[in-house]
Motif scaffolding. Structure first.
Motif, short mmCIF file in Angstrom:
data_model
loop_
_atom_site.label_atom_id
_atom_site.label_comp_id
_atom_site.label_asym_id
_atom_site.label_seq_id
_atom_site.Cartn_x
_atom_site.Cartn_y
_atom_site.Cartn_z
N GLN A 60 2.36 -4.94 -0.80
CA GLN A 60 2.52 -3.49 -0.63
C GLN A 60 3.54 -3.16 0.45
N GLY A 61 3.94 -4.13 1.28
CA GLY A 61 4.93 -3.86 2.32
C GLY A 61 4.61 -4.58 3.62
N VAL A 62 5.33 -4.17 4.66
CA VAL A 62 5.16 -4.76 6.00
C VAL A 62 4.34 -3.77 6.83
N GLU A 109 -8.25 -10.59 9.95
CA GLU A 109 -8.78 -11.24 8.76
C GLU A 109 -8.42 -10.39 7.56
N ASN A 110 -8.02 -11.04 6.46
CA ASN A 110 -7.69 -10.35 5.23
C ASN A 110 -8.84 -10.58 4.25
N SER A 111 -9.54 -9.51 3.94
CA SER A 111 -10.68 -9.59 3.05
C SER A 111 -10.36 -8.78 1.80
N GLY A 112 -9.86 -9.45 0.76
CA GLY A 112 -9.45 -8.73 -0.45
C GLY A 112 -8.22 -7.90 -0.16
N SER A 113 -8.35 -6.59 -0.26
CA SER A 113 -7.20 -5.72 0.00
C SER A 113 -7.28 -5.07 1.38
N THR A 114 -8.23 -5.50 2.20
CA THR A 114 -8.45 -4.90 3.52
C THR A 114 -8.09 -5.89 4.63
N THR A 115 -7.35 -5.41 5.62
CA THR A 115 -7.10 -6.19 6.83
C THR A 115 -8.02 -5.67 7.92
N VAL A 116 -8.78 -6.57 8.50
CA VAL A 116 -9.72 -6.23 9.57
C VAL A 116 -9.10 -6.70 10.88
N TRP A 158 -2.48 -10.56 1.99
CA TRP A 158 -1.32 -11.04 2.75
C TRP A 158 -0.51 -12.00 1.90
N THR A 159 0.81 -11.95 2.04
CA THR A 159 1.69 -12.91 1.36
C THR A 159 2.24 -13.93 2.35
N GLU A 160 2.10 -13.65 3.66
CA GLU A 160 2.51 -14.57 4.72
C GLU A 160 1.45 -14.56 5.81
#
Length: 176
Positions: A67-69, A16-23, A46-48
């Motif tokens: 920010q990257g992959v 899950e993407n919560s703001g700038s954090t991936t859980v 996330w962009t994808e």
């Protein structure tokens, strides 16, 4: 929106993407048993849609952000970052959207155990509060049992002595 990937055998990976954090949550369950562990990583939005790819040693997860992959390897119950060279686009699959991240219900506190009634077997009696065991004239106890004062004996001859005696009445041995 959270996404999931089914590893089989009751194990799933949730992202899950919560703001700038991936859980990232690893969950496993079977009837009567649930277990999960998770981590949070600062990735940015996330962009994808996230993807997964099976490998010989587990599963790779990939998230693409501004920010990257970001690539992680899941092996058993362990999660660690992986090099982008490990990603295999041919085996990639999109993760499935899901309603919510898993949650483990807290375990209900256990009710206190009722005090044990004294047990009697022949001339032996045992109780738990306070912990005592009595067999004939012999009594063992732990804690604050209301026990009569233990008899004292002379260390020289073994005769019974009274509290306050300075010498054994049988052999004369000094007691203190």
């Amino acid at each position: 929106m959270p996404y999931q990937y089914d590893l089989g055998f009751g194990q799933k990976i949730y992202l899950e993407n919560s703001g700038s954090t991936t859980v990232i949550t690893l969950a496993s369950g079977s009837p009567g048993q649930q277990q999960q562990s998770g981590t949070q990583v600062q990735t940015g939005p996330w962009t994808e849609m996230p993807q997964a790819a099976r490998t010989d040693s587990g599963v790779l997860l990939r998230c693409i952000t501004a920010q990257g992959v970001f690539i992680w390897q899941v092996q058993g119950t362990q999660l660690r970052t992986a090099d982008t060279a490990a990603w295999s686009a041919q085996q990639a699959v999109s993760l499935q959207p899901t309603e919510a991240m898993p949650s483990v219900e807290p375990i209900k506190p256990m009710a206190p155990i009722e005090p044990m009634a004294p047990m009697t077997m022949g001339n032996m009696q045992m109780s738990a509060h306070p912990m005592t065991m009595q067999m004939g004239d012999m009594r063992l106890s732990m804690g604050n049992a209301d026990t009569p004062k233990a008899k004292k004996f002379c260390t020289q001859c073994g005769s019974a002595i009274k509290a306050g005696d300075r010498f054994c009445g049988s052999c004369g041995h000094p007691l203190q």
